[in-house]
Design a protein around this motif. Sequence first.
Motif, PDB file in Angstrom:
ATOM      1  N   HIS A  50       0.954  -1.152  -0.120  1.00 40.99           N
ATOM      2  CA  HIS A  50       0.131  -0.096  -0.099  1.00 40.99           C
ATOM      3  C   HIS A  50       1.048   1.129   0.099  1.00 40.99           C
ATOM      4  N   SER A  85      -2.496   4.616  -2.372  1.00 46.03           N
ATOM      5  CA  SER A  85      -3.384   5.158  -1.605  1.00 46.03           C
ATOM      6  C   SER A  85      -4.274   6.600  -2.037  1.00 46.03           C
ATOM      7  N   SER A 109      -6.857   2.258  -2.326  1.00 52.11           N
ATOM      8  CA  SER A 109      -7.836   2.448  -1.314  1.00 52.11           C
ATOM      9  C   SER A 109      -9.159   3.321  -1.768  1.00 52.11           C
ATOM     10  N   ASN A 111     -11.621   5.111   0.598  1.00 48.83           N
ATOM     11  CA  ASN A 111     -12.102   5.624   2.030  1.00 48.83           C
ATOM     12  C   ASN A 111     -13.704   5.998   1.991  1.00 48.83           C
ATOM     13  N   GLU A 146     -11.786   0.705   2.433  1.00 52.39           N
ATOM     14  CA  GLU A 146     -11.251   1.340   3.961  1.00 52.39           C
ATOM     15  C   GLU A 146     -12.497   1.681   4.806  1.00 52.39           C
ATOM     16  N   TYR A 148     -13.749   2.842   8.506  1.00 52.76           N
ATOM     17  CA  TYR A 148     -13.441   3.057   9.895  1.00 52.76           C
ATOM     18  C   TYR A 148     -14.454   3.115  11.089  1.00 52.76           C
ATOM     19  N   ASN A 172     -11.134  -3.351   4.041  1.00 49.32           N
ATOM     20  CA  ASN A 172     -10.031  -3.398   5.032  1.00 49.32           C
ATOM     21  C   ASN A 172     -10.805  -2.555   6.365  1.00 49.32           C
ATOM     22  N   VAL A 174     -10.311  -0.514   9.108  1.00 50.40           N
ATOM     23  CA  VAL A 174      -9.188   0.325   9.966  1.00 50.40           C
ATOM     24  C   VAL A 174      -9.734   0.560  11.329  1.00 50.40           C
ATOM     25  N   THR A 204      -6.576  -3.420   9.713  1.00 52.29           N
ATOM     26  CA  THR A 204      -5.482  -2.478   9.915  1.00 52.29           C
ATOM     27  C   THR A 204      -5.758  -1.882  11.381  1.00 52.29           C
TER      28      THR A 204
END
Length: 276
Positions: A50, A85, A109, A111, A146, A148, A172, A174, A204
């Motif tokens: 990454h 990224s 990625s 987000n 990603e 969160y 992923n 995070v 992550t």
Amino acid sequence: MSWSTDPVVITVAPTGAEVTREQNPHLPITPEEIADEVGRSAEEGASVVHIHARSEDGRPTTDPDVLRRIAGLIRERCDVVIGMSTGAQVGMRHEERIRVLDAEPEIASLNCGSLNFGDEIFDNDPALIGALAKRMQADGIRPELETYDLGMLATVGRLVDQGLLGEPPLYNFVMGVRGGIRATPENLLAMLHNRPRPGHWTVTGIGRDQLPLTTLACAMGGHMRVGFEDNVYYRKGQLATSNAELVARARRLAEELGRPVATPDQARRILGVTGG
Ligand code: KMH
Ligand code: ZN
């Protein structure tokens, strides 16, 4: 869910955007340093990188020429899946983030929502998410989602419904960002249960969460991300001397848990990478 003995994909995130040499003097910054570090990490079992690029003064950059140079130098050393990224650095303009895709990574990625990120705001507004998803789809770049927090998984569901993501989604989680979901076993289960569709998942973990979270994920069938972007320590009070050291430990843990590490080509199949 049952315990897994399938190959595990180890992603190395060697540089990040926010980490400095003051935090760890071994941080790779130049294209050559990053490529050397990725080459060593591949020898230790990493099958995906990454990438975040830096300019000569050490500041984050999304210049596609710099990203292409890093990818080219990595290619001279190993065959890892090239990921880049589009999160880049907190506060970067959206155009600067979208142009990362000009460097033609295999995965990138995506987000899936905005959040407080430490003391700052990591802005991922719906228009940006949509623009990145459309561009990745058009260019055959596999989005790594990603997420969160739990609400971002609902956003993934909407993107799937709109036909903007390849299926199955590639997650992923995070966890442990100050402002995002805490990295606890209960929260990992909650993230898994809130996936709108089944799909491979990587974890992550930030700082001291990296080791226990990646180990737990490995036992549960997930994939592992390690590297200085997320954590610069080997253990409490002891800095890691390289990203490869963190990868080597992830590999030892995985093998002790009965999971061989994936080769880059196995990683491509597992993650559903076709383009690049
Ligand atoms: N640098 C962080 C603000 C990504 O790579 O897509 C976000 C980040 C996420 O690193
Ligand atoms: Zn990143």
